[in-house]
Motif scaffolding. Structure first.
Motif, PDB file in Angstrom:
ATOM      1  N   PHE A   1     -46.551 -43.024 -43.782  1.00 38.48           N
ATOM      2  CA  PHE A   1     -46.191 -43.774 -42.575  1.00 38.48           C
ATOM      3  C   PHE A   1     -45.102 -44.800 -42.899  1.00 38.48           C
ATOM      4  O   PHE A   1     -44.076 -44.883 -42.226  1.00 38.48           O
ATOM      5  CB  PHE A   1     -47.450 -44.458 -42.031  1.00 38.48           C
ATOM      6  N   PHE A   2     -45.317 -45.557 -43.964  1.00 40.13           N
ATOM      7  CA  PHE A   2     -44.329 -46.570 -44.329  1.00 40.13           C
ATOM      8  C   PHE A   2     -43.037 -45.927 -44.810  1.00 40.13           C
ATOM      9  O   PHE A   2     -41.947 -46.421 -44.543  1.00 40.13           O
ATOM     10  CB  PHE A   2     -44.890 -47.491 -45.412  1.00 40.13           C
TER      11      PHE A   2
ATOM     12  N   SER B   1     -41.169 -44.939 -41.722  1.00 42.40           N
ATOM     13  CA  SER B   1     -40.698 -46.000 -40.833  1.00 42.40           C
ATOM     14  C   SER B   1     -39.797 -47.001 -41.541  1.00 42.40           C
ATOM     15  O   SER B   1     -39.128 -47.775 -40.875  1.00 42.40           O
ATOM     16  CB  SER B   1     -41.873 -46.695 -40.155  1.00 42.40           C
ATOM     17  N   MET B   2     -39.758 -47.008 -42.865  1.00 40.87           N
ATOM     18  CA  MET B   2     -38.852 -47.950 -43.529  1.00 40.87           C
ATOM     19  C   MET B   2     -37.505 -47.326 -43.881  1.00 40.87           C
ATOM     20  O   MET B   2     -36.484 -48.003 -43.836  1.00 40.87           O
ATOM     21  CB  MET B   2     -39.509 -48.527 -44.783  1.00 40.87           C
TER      22      MET B   2
ATOM     23  N   HIS C   1     -39.250 -44.828 -35.977  1.00 42.99           N
ATOM     24  CA  HIS C   1     -40.470 -45.475 -35.494  1.00 42.99           C
ATOM     25  C   HIS C   1     -41.326 -44.518 -34.673  1.00 42.99           C
ATOM     26  O   HIS C   1     -42.525 -44.425 -34.850  1.00 42.99           O
ATOM     27  CB  HIS C   1     -40.126 -46.725 -34.677  1.00 42.99           C
TER      28      HIS C   1
ATOM     29  N   ILE D   1     -45.058 -43.251 -36.084  1.00 43.22           N
ATOM     30  CA  ILE D   1     -46.276 -43.526 -35.302  1.00 43.22           C
ATOM     31  C   ILE D   1     -46.911 -42.215 -34.837  1.00 43.22           C
ATOM     32  O   ILE D   1     -48.126 -42.037 -34.875  1.00 43.22           O
ATOM     33  CB  ILE D   1     -45.940 -44.412 -34.084  1.00 43.22           C
TER      34      ILE D   1
ATOM     35  N   PHE E   1     -48.665 -40.602 -37.716  1.00 38.33           N
ATOM     36  CA  PHE E   1     -49.863 -41.348 -38.104  1.00 38.33           C
ATOM     37  C   PHE E   1     -51.005 -41.061 -37.130  1.00 38.33           C
ATOM     38  O   PHE E   1     -52.110 -40.687 -37.529  1.00 38.33           O
ATOM     39  CB  PHE E   1     -49.529 -42.841 -38.087  1.00 38.33           C
TER      40      PHE E   1
END
Lengths: 483, 493
Positions: free
Chosen positions: B143-144, B147-148, B155, B159, B162
Motif C-alpha cells: 500500500f505504501f 501510494s508513495m 492514491h 486504496i 488495499f
C-alpha cells in the motif's frame, strides 16, 4: 474484611485529595508537579490492581466484590487514566486550574472502579454518578470555548436523563424482587420473568446504559460531546467512561437479569448491528478527526455489544479484551488529536477547528512520532494483525461464529472492512498529502503517553496470552454469577 | 531455526534500513539482507528432500495456548520453489534499483524487505493465525509502496488495492474461523495448525458448511491471485506501482500458493467437488482468454503486461482444477515461471518509461537501435511469456493445457484460443515499441546500466536454464502434485 482489597481505590482517593490540597499552595508555573504526582498515584494503583488479579472476595456487606472481572476493568480504567494524566501535563501547562483537571479525572476514575466492583445496584448507581458528574465538569473545562460548553451541557442533560431512566429500571427491579443486591435479583428472577414489569425494567435499563455506551439510537450526544470537549477529556469519555457503561451493563444484564435473556438478547443484537453500521457509515464523511473518532467509537461499541448476544465465555472474554484494547487505541488516538490541536494552536492562537483533517497533512514529516503512533492506532482500530484491535476482533468475531451467529459475524466483518476506508484516509493525510508546515518539536508528555499506548497496543497484539487468559477469567465470573 | 531466519532476517533488516540516513547505506543494508536470505534458501534447497511430500524443517513454539495458536513453520515442495523464486529475484531487484534517484530511499528499501519477509512468512507458516498475520502484513508495505512512489493515479490505486484485497482476506478469515470451530467442537481442543485443520475438514458436520468454508477460503485466494471477475484491482495497482512495486506484486504468489496448499487438500471432501472444480476451471479458462483480449487492447505497455499477468494467472486455477499430477505441477511451475518472466517485463517497462518518458506503445518505436541490451533481454522475456518452447513459460503452459485436457476438455479449448491472441499482443507490442524506425522525438535514449543489465540478464538466464532443465524445481512440485492427486483419487473425485 481486608482493606487491602481496595488498595487501588484507596490509593486513588489519597492521590486525588493530595493533588487537590497541594495544588492550592503551588504557584502556576510549578503545577507540573501535580501531573507527576497523579501519574505516580495511578501507577501505584495500577500495580495494586495487577497484583490482586486472581483474588475473589466480597466486602462491605457484600455490596462490593473483588474478582477477575472487576480487577480487569479497573486495569482498563487505570490505564486510560494513566495515559490521560501523562498527556495532561502538557495540556494543563500554564493553567491555574490544573489541580481541578486532575482531581476530576481521578474521581471519575474512582467512580468507574467502584462500578466495576459493585455487587449492589445502589452502589453501582452512586459510583456511576460519581464518574458521570466528574466528567460533565471536565468536558466543559475550557470555560471560554463555546463548543466545549455546549458539549458539556449536552452531555449533562442527556446524562441526567439516562441516569433517571436507569434509576427507574432499578426501582422496578427492587419492587419485584425486594432487593438491590445483584445476586439477590438474579435469585428472584423467576418473579421478574413472570411479570410484565420485568420487560419494562429491561427496556429502561437498556435505554439508560445505551446512552452511556452511546448505542444508536441513544448516541446523539456522543459526536458533539467528543468533538467539543478537550481532546484529552474525549479520550477519557470514549476509552474510560464508555467502558464503565459496558461493565455495568454486563453486571446488570448478564448477572442479574440472565433469566430474561430472551428478551434483551434480541434487543442487543439489533442495537449492535445498527450501532456499528451507523457509526462506520457516519465516520466515512467526517472532516473533524475528533468527530470521526467519535463515530468510530460508536462502531467499536457496536462490536463489543455483540458479546451480549453471543454470551459464551469466549465471546464475553473477547468483549472484555476489546474493552482493554479499545482503551489503549482510542485514548491514544485522542491524545494524538490533542497533540495536533496543540501544534495548530501554538502556531495560530485563533485557529478555527484545530482538529480538522487538513491539519493532519504531512504530519508524518512535521511530527514523526505522533504520526507513527496514529498509524498504529488507526490500523489497530481497523483490525490489522499483530495489534490489540486484531486480537480482540479475532476472539470476539470468531466466538460469534462458534456460537452459530454467523450472520452477525459477517455484518461485523464487513463493517470492519468499511472502517478501513476512513482510517486509511487519516494515514493518507499524514503521509501522502503535501504541507507547508514546518517540523514541530513534539511535546514530551504527549509523546510519552503515546509511546505507552503504542506499547500496550503492540503488547496485546504480539503476546495476547495473559490478556486473553484474564479476560476469559473475567468472563467466567460473569457467567458463574448468572447461572 | 533455518526458516525463522529466512523469514525474520528481512523483517529485522527492514527496521535497520529504515533508520539509515543515506541512499548508499539503505541499499547496501537491503542487499546484505537479501543476499543472506538467498544463501540460506539455497542451503535449504540442497538439504531438502524433493522425493517426499511431507513437511520439512518444521519449527514449533506455543504462542497463545488458550486459543491453540502456535508459532509453527515448515515447508514442502509447494512452498520451497516459491521461496526460491522470491529469494532469487529480491536481491536482483535491489541491484536493479541501485542507481534510482528515489526520495526517501530508507523507506523504499525497508518496504521491499518487509514485503519479502511477509511473503516468505506466508510460504512458511503452518499455523493459520500466523499465516493470516503474514498474509495481511503483505498489504501494508505494498500500500505504501504504491501510494508513495506510484504513478499519477497512485492514491486511487493504492486504496483500491488495499480495501479490495482486505475484504477478500476477511472473507477468507471467516472460512478459517469456520474450519477452526468445526474442528474445535468435534475434538474439544482448539488448534489453528494448518495440516491438522485440513485433515479435520472431512469431519465437519454438514456438507453445506463444508462448501461454505471452501468457498470463503477460495474467495480469499482467487482475489489475491487474481482471476476474472475479481481482478479489477490488478491493472490499477500493477500499473500505478513503481517498477519495484510491480515486481513485488509479481512475486506475491500467495494466492496461488493457498490454492495448492489449502484448497486442493480440501477439495475432495467438499459436498460437491465437481461443482468446485467447475468453478475453478471456468474462472481460470475465462481469465486466460479475457486477460489476453484486454492485453491486446492496451496502449500502455505496463497495463498490457498487467493484463497479460491476469491471463497467465488463469493457468494456475485451470491447472489446479485439472486434477492430474501433470496439470497441477504445471500450474505450480507456472507460478514460478511467471514470477521470473514478469519481473523482467515490468523492469523493462520501467526502464523504457524512465528513458523516454512514456509507455504508450504508439509513441515508441525503434528502441532496439538505441537500447540493444534491453532489446535482447526483453525479446527473450516476451518469447518466454508467449510460450516459446525451450523457455519456462512453455513448460508450464503446455503441462497445464495437456494435463487439464483429461478432465476439462471444454475449458482447455477456451484457453487454447487465447494462445493465438497471446502471441499476437506480445509480438505486436515488441514491433511497435522496439522495432521499426526510431522516433527522433524520443530524444537521446541511453541503454540500461550495468546493474540493470546484470539483474535482468541473470533472470533471463534462469528463464532459459529452467526452460531447458526444469527438474530442479519441477521434481518437488511433481512429488506434491502426485500426493494431492492421490488424495483426490482416494475419494473418487
Amino acid at each position: 474484611m481486608d482493606l487491602m482489597l481496595f488498595a487501588p481505590e484507596i490509593t486513588m482517593v489519597v492521590t486525588g485529595l493530595a493533588v487537590l490540597l497541594i495544588g492550592l499552595f503551588l504557584p502556576v508555573e510549578s503545577k507540573k508537579v501535580l501531573g507527576y504526582l497523579a501519574s505516580l498515584g495511578i501507577l501505584i494503583a495500577l500495580y495494586f490492581t495487577v497484583a490482586s488479579l486472581g483474588t475473589n472476595a466480597l466486602a462491605f456487606y457484600d455490596t462490593l466484590s473483588v474478582d477477575a472481572l472487576s480487577q480487569f476493568f479497573k486495569i482498563v480504567f487505570l490505564v486510560v487514566a494513566l495515559l490521560f494524566s501523562i498527556a495532561a501535563v502538557k495540556y494543563t501547562e500554564g493553567s491555574k486550574n490544573t489541580e481541578e483537571f486532575y482531581v476530576l479525572a481521578i474521581f471519575a476514575t474512582i467512580g468507574m472502579m467502584f462500578v466495576a466492583s459493585a455487587n449492589d445496584l445502589m452502589v453501582l448507581f452512586v459510583a456511576f454518578e460519581l464518574a458521570s458528574i466528574s466528567t460533565y465538569a471536565l468536558s466543559g473545562f475550557e470555560k471560554n470555548n463555546a463548543q466545549s460548553l455546549e458539549a458539556s451541557i449536552k452531555y449533562f442533560l442527556i446524562g441526567s436523563l439516562s441516569a433517571a431512566l436507569m434509576l427507574f429500571g432499578i426501582t422496578f427491579l427492587y419492587g419485584v424482587t425486594g432487593t438491590t443486591s445483584i445476586p439477590g435479583i438474579a435469585a428472584g428472577a423467576a418473579a421478574l420473568a413472570a411479570s410484565p414489569i420485568g420487560i419494562l425494567a429491561v427496556v429502561l435499563l437498556i435505554a439508560g446504559f445505551g446512552f452511556k455506551i452511546a448505542l444508536v439510537p441513544f448516541h446523539m450526544w456522543a459526536p458533539d460531546t467528543y468533538q467539543g470537549s478537550p481532546s484529552l477529556v474525549s479520550s477519557l469519555l470514549a476509552a474510560g467512561s464508555k467502558k464503565m457503561g459496558i461493565v455495568a451493563a454486563f453486571k446488570v444484564f448478564i448477572v442479574a437479569l440472565i433469566a430474561l435473556k430472551v428478551e434483551w438478547q434480541i434487543a442487543f443484537a439489533i442495537l449492535a448491528v445498527i450501532t456499528m453500521t451507523v457509526g462506520n457509515a457516519a465516520a466515512l464523511s467526517q472532516t473533524s478527526v475528533k468527530r470521526m473518532l467519535a463515530y468510530s467509537s460508536l462502531a467499536q461499541a457496536g462490536y463489543i455489544t455483540m458479546a451480549f448476544v453471543v454470551l459464551t465465555p469466549m465471546a464475553l472474554g473477547g468483549g472484555i479484551l476489546y474493552a482493554l484494547s479499545h482503551g489503549f487505541m482510542k485514548a491514544g488516538a485522542f491524545i494524538v488529536t490533542a497533540a495536533v490541536v496543540y501544534m495548530v494552536l501554538s502556531e495560530n492562537k485563533d485557529a478555527q477547528n484545530p482538529d480538522h483533517i487538513d491539519n493532519f497533512r504531512g504530519l508524518g514529516r512535521r511530527m514523526p512520532i505522533t504520526a507513527l503512533s496514529m498509524t498504529v492506532f488507526v490500523f489497530a482500530l481497523a483490525g490489522i494483525p499483530l495489534t490489540a484491535g486484531y486480537m480482540s476482533k479475532f476472539v470476539l468475531f470468531s466466538s460469534t461464529i462458534q456460537a452459530g451467529f454467523a450472520w452477525l459475524a459477517v455484518i461485523a466483518i464487513l463493517n470492519s472492512a468499511l472502517s478501513l476506508y476512513y482510517y486509511a484516509k487519516i494515514v493518507k493525510y499524514m503521509y501522502f498529502l503535501p504541507t507547508e508546515g514546518k517540523k514541530v518539536s513534539e511535546p514530551l508528555p504527549y509523546t510519552l503517553a503515546l509511546v505507552v499506548a503504542v506499547a500496550g497496543v503492540l503488547a496485546i497484539g504480539f503476546w495476547p496470552e495473559p490478556f486473553i487468559y484474564w479476560a476469559m477469567e473475567a468472563a467466567k465470573v460473569l457467567l458463574a454469577g448468572g447461572m | 531455526m533455518l526458516l525463522s531466519m529466512i523469514v525474520l532476517i528481512p523483517l529485522i533488516f527492514a527496521v535497520l534500513t529504515l533508520l539509515t540516513r543515506t541512499r548508499a547505506q539503505a541499499r547496501a543494508l537491503a542487499l546484505v539482507s537479501s543476499v543472506a536470505v538467498l544463501l540460506l534458501t539455497i542451503y535449504t534447497y540442497f538439504m531438502f528432500d524433493s522425493t517426499s511430500a511431507a513437511t520439512q524443517f518444521e519449527e514449533m513454539y506455543t504462542w497463545v495456548p488458550t486459543l491453540g495458536i502456535s508459532y509453527n513453520l515448515g515447508i514442502d515442495g509447494i512452498s520451497l520453489p516459491l521461496i526460491l523464486l522470491n529469494a532469487i529475484v529480491i536481491p536482483l531487484l535491489i541491484l536493479f534499483t541501485w542507481n534510482d534517484e528515489k526520495h526517501a530511499p530508507n523507506r523504499f528499501y525497508s518496504l521491499i524487505l518487509i514485503t519479502q519477509g511477509a511473503v516468505l512468512g506466508v510460504f512458511c507458516a503452518l499455523d493459520f493465525f500466523l499465516f493470516y498475520v503474514f498474509w495481511e502484513l503483505t498489504l501494508i508495505p505494498l500500500f505504501f509502496m504504491v501510494s508513495m512512489w506510484g504513478g499519477p493515479k497512485k492514491h486511487y490505486a493504492s486504496i483500491k488495492f488495499f480495501i479490495y484485497t482486505h475484504v477478500a482476506s476477511l472473507v477468507m478469515l471467516l472460512g478459517i474461523f469456520g474450519l477452526y470451530f468445526a474442528a474445535w467442537s468435534n475434538t474439544g481442543t482448539p488448534s489453528l495448525n494448518i495440516p491438522y485443520l485440513l485433515s479435520q475438514f472431512q469431519f465437519v458436520g454438514s456438507g453445506m458448511t463444508r462448501d461454505l468454508i471452501f468457498l470463503a477460503l477460495l474467495f480469499g485466494f482467487i482475489v489475491k491471485l487474481p482471476v476474472f471477475p475479481f481482478h479489477s484491482w490488478l491493472p490499477d495497482a500493477y500499473t500505478e506501482a513503481p517498477t519495484a512495486g510491480s515486481v513485488l506484486f509479481v512475486l506475491l504468489k500467495i494466492g496461488g500458493y493457498g490454492i495448492f496448499k489449502i484448497m486442493l487438500p480440501l477439495l475432495p471432501f467438499t459436498a460437491s467437488p465437481n461443482l468446485m472444480i467447475t468453478i475453478m476451471g471456468a474462472l481460470g479458462a475465462v481469465s486466460v482468454l479475457y486477460g489476453a483480449f484486454l492485453a491486446l487492447a492496451q496502449q500502455d505497455m505496463k497495463r498490457m503486461v498487467a493484463y497479460s499477468s491476469l491471463s497467465h494467472m488463469g493457468y494456475v486455477t485451470l491447472g489446479a482444477a485439472g486434477l492430474v499430477s501433470l496439470s497441477v505441477s504445471g500450474a505450480m511451475f507456472q507460478q514460478f515461471s511467471h514470477g521470473l518472466i514478469m519481473s523482467i517485463m515490468f523492469m523493462a517497462c520501467g526502464v523504457i518509461n524512465n528513458a523516454t518518458g512514456t509507455r504508450i506503445m504508439n509513441e515508441l518505436g525503434g528502441l532496439a537501435q538505441r537500447m540493444p541490451k534491453l532489446a535482447v533481454i526483453m525479446v527473450l522475456a516476451f518469447m518466454a511469456s508467449l510460450g516459446l518452447p525451450g523457455l519456462t513459460g512453455f513448460i508450464a503452459e503446455f503441462s497445464v493445457l495437456s494435463g487439464s485436457f483429461v478432465n476439462l476438455q471444454g475449458y482447455v479449448v477456451i484457453a487454447l484460443m487465447a494462445i493465438v491472441i497471446t502471441g499476437a499482443y506480445h509480438l505486436w507490442a515488441l514491433q511497435r515499441s522496439m522495432f521499426g524506425v526510431y522516433k527522433e522525438k524520443l530524444g537521446n535514449v541511453v541503454d540500461i546500466n550495468g546493474y540493470q543489465t546484470f539483474a535482468m540478464g541473470l533472470i533471463a538466464i534462469l528463464i532459459v536454464y529452467f526452460g531447458l532443465n526444469p527438474s530442479p524445481v519441477l521434481d518437488m512440485m511433481l512429488t506434491n502434485s502426485e500426493y494431492l492427486v492421490g488424495l483426490m483419487a482416494g475419494m473418487g473425485v
